[in-house]
Structures are given as structure tokens and as C-alpha cells.
Scaffold this motif. Sequence first.
Motif, PDB file in Angstrom:
ATOM      1  N   ARG A  10       0.803  -1.226   0.000  1.00 31.03           N
ATOM      2  CA  ARG A  10       0.000   0.000   0.000  1.00 31.03           C
ATOM      3  C   ARG A  10       0.833   1.273   0.000  1.00 31.03           C
ATOM      4  O   ARG A  10       0.280   2.366  -0.015  1.00 31.03           O
ATOM      5  CB  ARG A  10      -0.908   0.017   1.229  1.00 31.03           C
ATOM      6  N   LEU A  41      -2.174  -1.552  -3.908  1.00 36.65           N
ATOM      7  CA  LEU A  41      -3.369  -0.854  -3.454  1.00 36.65           C
ATOM      8  C   LEU A  41      -2.980   0.522  -2.945  1.00 36.65           C
ATOM      9  O   LEU A  41      -1.851   0.718  -2.477  1.00 36.65           O
ATOM     10  CB  LEU A  41      -4.007  -1.684  -2.330  1.00 36.65           C
ATOM     11  N   ALA A  80      -5.547  -2.256  -7.848  1.00 39.56           N
ATOM     12  CA  ALA A  80      -6.896  -1.742  -7.655  1.00 39.56           C
ATOM     13  C   ALA A  80      -7.194  -0.644  -8.673  1.00 39.56           C
ATOM     14  O   ALA A  80      -6.462   0.345  -8.763  1.00 39.56           O
ATOM     15  CB  ALA A  80      -7.044  -1.200  -6.238  1.00 39.56           C
ATOM     16  N   LEU A 106     -11.656  -7.013  -5.513  1.00 38.78           N
ATOM     17  CA  LEU A 106     -10.679  -6.983  -4.417  1.00 38.78           C
ATOM     18  C   LEU A 106     -11.134  -7.875  -3.266  1.00 38.78           C
ATOM     19  O   LEU A 106     -10.335  -8.646  -2.718  1.00 38.78           O
ATOM     20  CB  LEU A 106     -10.474  -5.557  -3.917  1.00 38.78           C
TER      21      LEU A 106
END
Length: 119
Positions: A10, A41, A80, A106
Amino acid sequence: MARSMLIISRQSPWSGPSAREALDIVLAGGAFELPLGLLFLDDGVFQLISAQKAARLEQKDLTANLQALPMFGIESLYAAKRSLRERGLDDAQLSLPVELLDDAGLGALINRYDHVITL
């Protein structure tokens, strides 16, 4: 039988060690032929952009590590769609082939794996 693991990255490549740590986990797991997936993400999608200028930020470029993923058997790569869109990016800018997932995708992806690690 080996249990599957999804690593969710992330963090941007320049925000600290998390992006590199996620790649290190995936590459190590791939060397041991564990069933792994890697999901980019939030700011993690910035790792996928080609032509990064990491030296300007006194960081190491992650491009070579990312390009090595298929050599380690890591072919389950995801990003994503919303994260790309929110950051003004599109799939033409990505340096790796990834499966783009909407929000429902997801959730389904995360449920397919036995273990999920978020960095």
C-alpha cells in the motif's frame, strides 16, 4: 500443501521501506515456490509506474525487483482500479502486466488466500 499468501503493498516506493519489504517477502516466497499473490493498493500503485526517478529522492529503484517477479514464479499480480483512478493513472503507464480489480474483485481476491499481509 503450502498455504497461499497475498501480500498487499500500500505504500509508494519513496515513502519508506514498506514497498521494498513487500517485494522482499514475495521474492523470498517465490524462491520457495509458495503460492503467492501481490496486490498493489492505494499509493502502492505508484510502484508500477515506469521511469521512476528514485535517485532524486535518494532511494533505490524497485523496477528491477518488480521485473524479477515472473522469474521467481510470481505471476499473480493485481492492482486496484480505484487506486489508479484516484491518482490520475491508467494501465498504459504500468511497467508490469497486472490484473485490474474493482472493489468487488478486491474482496473476492482477498477471500481466495489463506493468509493476507499488508505493508
